[in-house]
Design a protein around this motif. Structure first.
Motif, PDB file in Angstrom:
ATOM      1  N   ASP A  85       2.622 -12.466  -7.125  1.00  0.00           N
ATOM      2  CA  ASP A  85       2.226 -12.127  -5.754  1.00  0.00           C
ATOM      3  C   ASP A  85       2.627 -10.696  -5.433  1.00  0.00           C
ATOM      4  OD1 ASP A  85       1.194 -14.581  -5.271  1.00  0.00           O
ATOM      5  OD2 ASP A  85       2.957 -15.372  -4.211  1.00  0.00           O
ATOM      6  N   ARG A  86       3.891 -10.404  -5.745  1.00  0.00           N
ATOM      7  CA  ARG A  86       4.399  -9.067  -5.417  1.00  0.00           C
ATOM      8  C   ARG A  86       3.656  -8.000  -6.227  1.00  0.00           C
ATOM      9  NH1 ARG A  86       9.327 -11.836  -5.565  1.00  0.00           N
ATOM     10  NH2 ARG A  86       9.822 -11.057  -7.635  1.00  0.00           N
ATOM     11  N   LEU A  87       3.437  -8.311  -7.513  1.00  0.00           N
ATOM     12  CA  LEU A  87       2.736  -7.340  -8.358  1.00  0.00           C
ATOM     13  C   LEU A  87       1.322  -7.093  -7.844  1.00  0.00           C
ATOM     14  CD1 LEU A  87       3.571  -8.222 -12.062  1.00  0.00           C
ATOM     15  CD2 LEU A  87       4.040  -6.115 -10.827  1.00  0.00           C
ATOM     16  N   GLU A  88       0.650  -8.202  -7.499  1.00  0.00           N
ATOM     17  CA  GLU A  88      -0.720  -8.067  -7.037  1.00  0.00           C
ATOM     18  C   GLU A  88      -0.745  -7.234  -5.765  1.00  0.00           C
ATOM     19  OE1 GLU A  88      -2.602 -11.662  -5.827  1.00  0.00           O
ATOM     20  OE2 GLU A  88      -4.616 -10.821  -5.967  1.00  0.00           O
ATOM     21  N   ASP A  89       0.229  -7.545  -4.898  1.00  0.00           N
ATOM     22  CA  ASP A  89       0.295  -6.843  -3.632  1.00  0.00           C
ATOM     23  C   ASP A  89       0.474  -5.341  -3.855  1.00  0.00           C
ATOM     24  OD1 ASP A  89       0.352  -6.973  -0.825  1.00  0.00           O
ATOM     25  OD2 ASP A  89       2.490  -6.453  -0.913  1.00  0.00           O
ATOM     26  N   SER A  90       1.442  -4.983  -4.699  1.00  0.00           N
ATOM     27  CA  SER A  90       1.668  -3.544  -4.849  1.00  0.00           C
ATOM     28  C   SER A  90       0.536  -2.902  -5.636  1.00  0.00           C
ATOM     29  CB  SER A  90       3.029  -3.258  -5.494  1.00  0.00           C
ATOM     30  OG  SER A  90       3.179  -4.010  -6.633  1.00  0.00           O
ATOM     31  N   PHE A  91      -0.048  -3.667  -6.569  1.00  0.00           N
ATOM     32  CA  PHE A  91      -1.194  -3.147  -7.311  1.00  0.00           C
ATOM     33  C   PHE A  91      -2.339  -2.818  -6.341  1.00  0.00           C
ATOM     34  CE2 PHE A  91      -5.124  -3.829  -9.750  1.00  0.00           C
ATOM     35  CZ  PHE A  91      -4.909  -2.946 -10.792  1.00  0.00           C
ATOM     36  N   ARG A 147      -5.675   0.815  -3.228  1.00  0.00           N
ATOM     37  CA  ARG A 147      -6.243   1.176  -1.935  1.00  0.00           C
ATOM     38  C   ARG A 147      -5.802   2.578  -1.532  1.00  0.00           C
ATOM     39  NH1 ARG A 147      -4.626  -3.163   1.584  1.00  0.00           N
ATOM     40  NH2 ARG A 147      -3.087  -1.731   2.414  1.00  0.00           N
ATOM     41  N   PHE A 148      -4.517   2.837  -1.790  1.00  0.00           N
ATOM     42  CA  PHE A 148      -3.981   4.148  -1.424  1.00  0.00           C
ATOM     43  C   PHE A 148      -4.731   5.248  -2.175  1.00  0.00           C
ATOM     44  CE2 PHE A 148      -0.799   7.579  -1.906  1.00  0.00           C
ATOM     45  CZ  PHE A 148      -0.552   7.822  -0.570  1.00  0.00           C
ATOM     46  N   THR A 149      -4.941   5.022  -3.462  1.00  0.00           N
ATOM     47  CA  THR A 149      -5.649   6.026  -4.260  1.00  0.00           C
ATOM     48  C   THR A 149      -7.071   6.215  -3.741  1.00  0.00           C
ATOM     49  OG1 THR A 149      -4.446   5.033  -6.077  1.00  0.00           O
ATOM     50  CG2 THR A 149      -6.051   6.708  -6.651  1.00  0.00           C
ATOM     51  N   ALA A 150      -7.741   5.071  -3.469  1.00  0.00           N
ATOM     52  CA  ALA A 150      -9.124   5.163  -2.986  1.00  0.00           C
ATOM     53  C   ALA A 150      -9.167   5.884  -1.642  1.00  0.00           C
ATOM     54  CB  ALA A 150      -9.707   3.762  -2.854  1.00  0.00           C
ATOM     55  N   ASP A 151      -8.284   5.489  -0.725  1.00  0.00           N
ATOM     56  CA  ASP A 151      -8.256   6.110   0.601  1.00  0.00           C
ATOM     57  C   ASP A 151      -7.933   7.596   0.492  1.00  0.00           C
ATOM     58  OD1 ASP A 151      -8.879   3.779   1.764  1.00  0.00           O
ATOM     59  OD2 ASP A 151      -6.847   3.275   2.416  1.00  0.00           O
ATOM     60  N   ALA A 152      -6.957   7.905  -0.368  1.00  0.00           N
ATOM     61  CA  ALA A 152      -6.537   9.293  -0.483  1.00  0.00           C
ATOM     62  C   ALA A 152      -7.690  10.154  -0.986  1.00  0.00           C
ATOM     63  CB  ALA A 152      -5.336   9.400  -1.416  1.00  0.00           C
ATOM     64  N   SER A 153      -8.389   9.654  -2.023  1.00  0.00           N
ATOM     65  CA  SER A 153      -9.481  10.494  -2.543  1.00  0.00           C
ATOM     66  C   SER A 153     -10.601  10.597  -1.516  1.00  0.00           C
ATOM     67  CB  SER A 153      -9.999   9.967  -3.881  1.00  0.00           C
ATOM     68  OG  SER A 153      -9.891   8.598  -3.942  1.00  0.00           O
ATOM     69  N   HIS A 154     -10.815   9.499  -0.791  1.00  0.00           N
ATOM     70  CA  HIS A 154     -11.843   9.535   0.245  1.00  0.00           C
ATOM     71  C   HIS A 154     -11.483  10.577   1.317  1.00  0.00           C
ATOM     72  CE1 HIS A 154     -14.926   7.982   2.926  1.00  0.00           C
ATOM     73  NE2 HIS A 154     -14.029   8.102   3.893  1.00  0.00           N
ATOM     74  N   GLU A 192       0.277   0.806   9.045  1.00  0.00           N
ATOM     75  CA  GLU A 192      -0.237   0.793   7.674  1.00  0.00           C
ATOM     76  C   GLU A 192      -0.836   2.152   7.331  1.00  0.00           C
ATOM     77  OE1 GLU A 192      -3.033  -2.419   7.513  1.00  0.00           O
ATOM     78  OE2 GLU A 192      -1.496  -3.856   8.171  1.00  0.00           O
ATOM     79  N   ARG A 193      -0.803   2.457   6.048  1.00  0.00           N
ATOM     80  CA  ARG A 193      -1.337   3.748   5.620  1.00  0.00           C
ATOM     81  C   ARG A 193      -2.845   3.816   5.847  1.00  0.00           C
ATOM     82  NH1 ARG A 193       1.845   4.130  -0.113  1.00  0.00           N
ATOM     83  NH2 ARG A 193       3.906   4.161   0.822  1.00  0.00           N
ATOM     84  N   PHE A 194      -3.329   4.929   6.330  1.00  0.00           N
ATOM     85  CA  PHE A 194      -4.746   5.219   6.553  1.00  0.00           C
ATOM     86  C   PHE A 194      -5.372   4.363   7.647  1.00  0.00           C
ATOM     87  CE2 PHE A 194      -4.131   6.493   2.083  1.00  0.00           C
ATOM     88  CZ  PHE A 194      -4.444   7.838   2.203  1.00  0.00           C
ATOM     89  N   TYR A 195      -4.529   3.637   8.371  1.00  0.00           N
ATOM     90  CA  TYR A 195      -5.124   2.817   9.433  1.00  0.00           C
ATOM     91  C   TYR A 195      -5.308   3.654  10.685  1.00  0.00           C
ATOM     92  CZ  TYR A 195      -6.322  -1.173  12.253  1.00  0.00           C
ATOM     93  OH  TYR A 195      -7.007  -2.049  13.051  1.00  0.00           O
ATOM     94  N   ARG A 196      -6.534   3.637  11.207  1.00  0.00           N
ATOM     95  CA  ARG A 196      -6.799   4.328  12.474  1.00  0.00           C
ATOM     96  C   ARG A 196      -7.458   3.341  13.406  1.00  0.00           C
ATOM     97  NH1 ARG A 196      -8.800   9.348   9.089  1.00  0.00           N
ATOM     98  NH2 ARG A 196     -10.267   7.755   8.485  1.00  0.00           N
TER      99      ARG A 196
END
Ligand SMILES: Nc1ncnc2c1ncn2[C@@H]1O[C@H](COP(=O)(O)OP(=O)(O)OP(=O)(O)O)[C@@H](O)[C@H]1O
Ligand SMILES: [Mg+2]
Length: 479
Positions: free
Chosen positions: A232-238, A243-250, A410-414
């Motif tokens: 669970d924890r691994l999936e969550d951080s994965f 998401r962070f990478t996708a959001d950041a590049s976006h 949360e990160r990237f949340y607007r």
């Protein structure tokens, strides 16, 4: 067979322990049996010797040696072990000697030699094992030696039989039990194989798969549950990382595309100096935004990789709050917003990282000003309260909808993507703020009503002792 497997080792241990137990049991049984059979024989020898003594006591005066001999012969033939005894007097003259003992030359023991201790011994006479009992008998003042023997071959044969039975039975039992043990440990460890197979099949693509949990209430159930929790924890951080990478590049793509199109357009034909200047200003402002965004991304990425930790020292917040308040005031006044600052005059000391705490307050003030229309008000308050420092940033701005409130950290949340993009945010400010507060062991929360304004409250643990004089933390603050 894998000799290093738990199954194999369990079976070996089990067999070894059982083997020792069986060996001890067999040896114990055999010895106990031997002891009790010999004790029975010894008892009967003692009884017979006593019988002889009584007979002599009653008859010895009245009869001649010949008659006594006859009597003995008669007496002995009736005895349970037949004719196996000899009697001699103090000088070693035989009163009676049975034929078997005579032919085997069982040596004489004079009464004075046996009187000290009547004793038993084992002898082989004419190939027959005998148990021989010797004792002194005193009849009417005269000492005699009485020696009585019992054949032991039946008892020895019985003991031999038992020994063979035990010698065959124990290994057979051991073999059956070890096979059973091997089978049982295999059964008990089957779920481990299942867990291993299932765990092996889980990879980055199937991170949502979970192990089947055996409802046995044992260690294996706990193991499966623990592995599932870990997944669970691994999936969550994965997911967070993806998401962070996708959001950041976006987020990065938009300003970079803007810079590119602005430059391309400007270069398409020769333009006036003013047009170039406008284009360059646009490029500059987009570059600034991009730098700020990259800065924020780095701030969040560093703690993720565990490489950043804050440098915490005793810190008086008052001076720091005054400075950030004046920055906030400049921001607010520039947009036609009133600004208020209130703080306890008592020192507000925490154990903290100065630049990080400054950044935290600026993030909150920046939001408050950004999401408050002209004519509104922004207030910064700080006070000590029961071992805590409470900092509050309140505005009379657009507010946050109740559905958005749980997500704003949360990160990237607007909350309102269109509105925020226009005001230039990427949705990282509050995520950074929360991280800073958590690093200080504090707490942050937001309260808001749509259209009426928002309040952000931060609670930090107050350091109990006053600032040590000359501490680098205190020196750096008073500038
Ligand atoms: N004081 C406030 N009033 C109203 N809405 C707010 C306020 N503070 C935060 N929000 C909402 O929470 C969202 C997240 O805030 P956050 O500071 O993380 O991101 P941002 O301000 O959009 O971008 P950034 O801070 O990265 O430049 C904002 O987009 C906004 O919708
Ligand atoms: Mg912000």
């Amino acid at each position: 067979m894998n000799t290093r497997s738990i199954r194999f080792r369990l079976t070996v241990w089990y067999t070894a322990v059982l083997g020792f137990a069986l060996l001890a049991f067999a040896a114990g049984t055999w010895l106990a049996m031997r002891h009790s059979l010999y004790a029975a024989v010894d008892d009967s020898l003692r009884d017979r010797a006593e019988g002889v003594r009584r007979f002599m006591y009653a008859q010895i005066e009245a009869l001649s040696i010949e008659e006594i001999r006859d009597e003995f012969k008669e007496h002995s033939v009736l005895g349970p072990a037949g004719d196996l005894f000899q009697v001699c007097d103090a000088k070693g003259a035989w009163l009676y000697r049975s034929a078997a003992l005579e032919s085997a030359q069982v040596p004489i023991l004079l009464p004075k030699d046996v009187s000290a201790k009547p004793h038993f011994e084992n002898r082989l006479i004419q190939n027959t094992p005998l148990r021989l009992f010797s004792r002194e008998v005193v009849v009417r003042g005269k000492p005699y030696t009485v020696q009585i023997a019992a054949p032991m071959h039946e008892i020895d044969e019985a003991l031999e039989d038992v020994r063979w039975i035990l010698l065959f039975l124990a290994p057979a039992l051991l073999a059956v039990a070890s096979l059973g043990g091997y089978w049982l440990s295999g059964r008990a460890l089957n779920p481990v194989d299942a867990i291993t197979r299932a765990a092996r099949s889980i990879n980055a693509q199937s991170l949502s798969h979970r192990l089947e949990i055996p409802k046995t209430g044992d260690e294996l159930q706990r193991l499966s549950e623990t592995l599932n929790e870990m997944l669970d924890r691994l999936e969550d951080s994965f997911h967070r990382v993806t998401r962070f990478t996708a959001d950041a590049s976006h987020e990065l793509r938009t300003p970079v595309a803007l810079i590119r199109t602005t430059s391309e357009l400007a270069l398409r034909r020769t333009r006036s100096a003013e047009e170039y200047e406008t284009a360059l200003r646009q490029v500059l402002s987009e570059s600034e935004r991009t730098s700020a965004l990259i800065e924020n991304l780095l701030t969040l990425a560093r703690p993720d990789s565990g490489s950043e930790s804050l440098d915490k020292r005793p810190l008086d917040l008052l001076q720091l709050l005054r400075e950030t308040a004046s920055q906030g005031e400049t921001l607010a006044l520039g947009r036609g917003i009133r600004f208020a600052f209130e703080a306890d005059s008592a020192p507000l000391i925490i154990l903290g990282d100065g630049p990080a705490v400054r950044r935290l307050i600026l993030i909150l003030l920046d939001n408050a000003v950004k999401y408050t229309p002209e004519g509104g008000e922004v207030a910064l308050r700080a006070a000590g309260d029961q071992g805590f420092v409470r900092i509050e940033v309140r505005d009379t701005g657009v507010g946050i909808a109740q559905t958005d409130l749980p997500h704003i950290f949360e990160r990237f949340y607007r909350a309102d993507a269109a509105r925020s993009r226009q005001s230039g945010g990427a949705g990282l400010g509050l995520a950074i703020a929360k991280w800073i507060v958590e690093q200080h062991g504090g707490h942050i929360e937001a309260e808001s009503e749509l259209g009426r304004g928002s309040t952000f409250r931060v609670r930090l643990l107050q350091a109990s002792s006053a600032l040590p004089t000359g501490h680098p933390g205190s020196a750096g603050l008073s500038t």
